[in-house]
Design a protein around this motif. Sequence first.
Motif, PDB file in Angstrom:
ATOM      1  N   TRP A  80       0.831  -1.196   0.000  1.00  0.00           N
ATOM      2  CA  TRP A  80       0.000   0.000   0.000  1.00  0.00           C
ATOM      3  C   TRP A  80       0.869   1.250   0.000  1.00  0.00           C
ATOM      4  O   TRP A  80       1.911   1.287   0.658  1.00  0.00           O
ATOM      5  CB  TRP A  80      -0.911   0.018   1.224  1.00  0.00           C
ATOM      6  N   LYS A  81       0.417   2.279  -0.700  1.00  0.00           N
ATOM      7  CA  LYS A  81       1.095   3.566  -0.731  1.00  0.00           C
ATOM      8  C   LYS A  81       0.143   4.608  -0.154  1.00  0.00           C
ATOM      9  O   LYS A  81      -1.011   4.725  -0.589  1.00  0.00           O
ATOM     10  CB  LYS A  81       1.462   3.954  -2.169  1.00  0.00           C
ATOM     11  N   LYS A  82       0.634   5.366   0.837  1.00  0.00           N
ATOM     12  CA  LYS A  82      -0.192   6.413   1.434  1.00  0.00           C
ATOM     13  C   LYS A  82      -0.301   7.589   0.477  1.00  0.00           C
ATOM     14  O   LYS A  82       0.681   8.011  -0.132  1.00  0.00           O
ATOM     15  CB  LYS A  82       0.396   6.874   2.766  1.00  0.00           C
ATOM     16  N   LEU A  83      -1.529   8.100   0.344  1.00  0.00           N
ATOM     17  CA  LEU A  83      -1.800   9.247  -0.513  1.00  0.00           C
ATOM     18  C   LEU A  83      -2.050  10.483   0.351  1.00  0.00           C
ATOM     19  O   LEU A  83      -2.487  10.368   1.495  1.00  0.00           O
ATOM     20  CB  LEU A  83      -3.030   8.980  -1.379  1.00  0.00           C
ATOM     21  N   THR A  84      -1.794  11.636  -0.206  1.00  0.00           N
ATOM     22  CA  THR A  84      -2.065  12.890   0.488  1.00  0.00           C
ATOM     23  C   THR A  84      -3.504  13.300   0.212  1.00  0.00           C
ATOM     24  O   THR A  84      -3.923  13.374  -0.948  1.00  0.00           O
ATOM     25  CB  THR A  84      -1.109  13.998  -0.005  1.00  0.00           C
ATOM     26  N   VAL A  85      -4.250  13.561   1.283  1.00  0.00           N
ATOM     27  CA  VAL A  85      -5.628  14.033   1.156  1.00  0.00           C
ATOM     28  C   VAL A  85      -5.592  15.556   1.223  1.00  0.00           C
ATOM     29  O   VAL A  85      -5.097  16.125   2.192  1.00  0.00           O
ATOM     30  CB  VAL A  85      -6.532  13.479   2.277  1.00  0.00           C
ATOM     31  N   ALA A  86      -6.095  16.212   0.189  1.00  0.00           N
ATOM     32  CA  ALA A  86      -6.149  17.672   0.144  1.00  0.00           C
ATOM     33  C   ALA A  86      -7.517  18.103  -0.357  1.00  0.00           C
ATOM     34  O   ALA A  86      -7.946  17.677  -1.435  1.00  0.00           O
ATOM     35  CB  ALA A  86      -5.055  18.219  -0.763  1.00  0.00           C
ATOM     36  N   LYS A  87      -8.189  18.896   0.439  1.00  0.00           N
ATOM     37  CA  LYS A  87      -9.517  19.414   0.078  1.00  0.00           C
ATOM     38  C   LYS A  87     -10.478  18.296  -0.307  1.00  0.00           C
ATOM     39  O   LYS A  87     -11.232  18.392  -1.275  1.00  0.00           O
ATOM     40  CB  LYS A  87      -9.405  20.446  -1.044  1.00  0.00           C
ATOM     41  N   GLY A  88     -10.424  17.200   0.433  1.00  0.00           N
ATOM     42  CA  GLY A  88     -11.354  16.097   0.216  1.00  0.00           C
ATOM     43  C   GLY A  88     -11.071  15.242  -0.995  1.00  0.00           C
ATOM     44  O   GLY A  88     -11.940  14.496  -1.451  1.00  0.00           O
ATOM     45  N   GLU A  89      -9.831  15.329  -1.534  1.00  0.00           N
ATOM     46  CA  GLU A  89      -9.478  14.533  -2.706  1.00  0.00           C
ATOM     47  C   GLU A  89      -8.081  13.947  -2.566  1.00  0.00           C
ATOM     48  O   GLU A  89      -7.263  14.453  -1.807  1.00  0.00           O
ATOM     49  CB  GLU A  89      -9.507  15.393  -3.975  1.00  0.00           C
ATOM     50  N   VAL A  90      -7.851  12.877  -3.317  1.00  0.00           N
ATOM     51  CA  VAL A  90      -6.512  12.307  -3.442  1.00  0.00           C
ATOM     52  C   VAL A  90      -6.169  12.247  -4.922  1.00  0.00           C
ATOM     53  O   VAL A  90      -7.056  12.163  -5.777  1.00  0.00           O
ATOM     54  CB  VAL A  90      -6.402  10.887  -2.819  1.00  0.00           C
ATOM     55  N   SER A  91      -4.898  12.303  -5.230  1.00  0.00           N
ATOM     56  CA  SER A  91      -4.433  12.189  -6.604  1.00  0.00           C
ATOM     57  C   SER A  91      -3.942  10.765  -6.813  1.00  0.00           C
ATOM     58  O   SER A  91      -3.111  10.267  -6.052  1.00  0.00           O
ATOM     59  CB  SER A  91      -3.303  13.190  -6.852  1.00  0.00           C
ATOM     60  N   VAL A  92      -4.470  10.093  -7.836  1.00  0.00           N
ATOM     61  CA  VAL A  92      -4.177   8.686  -8.086  1.00  0.00           C
ATOM     62  C   VAL A  92      -3.742   8.508  -9.539  1.00  0.00           C
ATOM     63  O   VAL A  92      -4.352   9.062 -10.449  1.00  0.00           O
ATOM     64  CB  VAL A  92      -5.424   7.807  -7.825  1.00  0.00           C
ATOM     65  N   LYS A  93      -2.706   7.713  -9.733  1.00  0.00           N
ATOM     66  CA  LYS A  93      -2.333   7.323 -11.094  1.00  0.00           C
ATOM     67  C   LYS A  93      -3.193   6.118 -11.457  1.00  0.00           C
ATOM     68  O   LYS A  93      -3.193   5.106 -10.748  1.00  0.00           O
ATOM     69  CB  LYS A  93      -0.856   6.962 -11.176  1.00  0.00           C
TER      70      LYS A  93
END
Length: 126
Positions: A80-93
């Motif tokens: 698993w890779k932790k994602l940054t949550v910003a303004k209720g969204e995450v950026s995913v490839k």
Amino acid sequence: MSKAASRIDAEWTFRSKRAAEGKLAKLPVSTARFGAKVGLDSTAPAGRTQSVPVTVQGPAAGKGLKSLSVHVSYDAGKSWKKLTVAKGEVSVKNPAKGKSLALRAKVTDKKGNTGSVTVYDAYFGK
């Protein structure tokens, strides 16, 4: 039959009081929902990066939120890779063509109640 969301795991830890006789207890259960932009076939353009809205529901929503973490896996949950949550969204490839990704969210409300949801094969690359 769709291959997407082939498995969903959910888990909650909370404290609650015993309900009065004949009454229902409202449980302090929170969860998160993912709003990835995908086609009707649960696919998105392979390899592109997209923002995925993460919506918290239940007592942890809004001002009740203590913490929210989101992770992505491209190998069916082995890593698993932790994602940054910003303004209720995450950026995913988006996953490679024909491959899928899994998404996991862990939520904690201000009273310490926790919830997690994991969606395997959340969507596929095309």
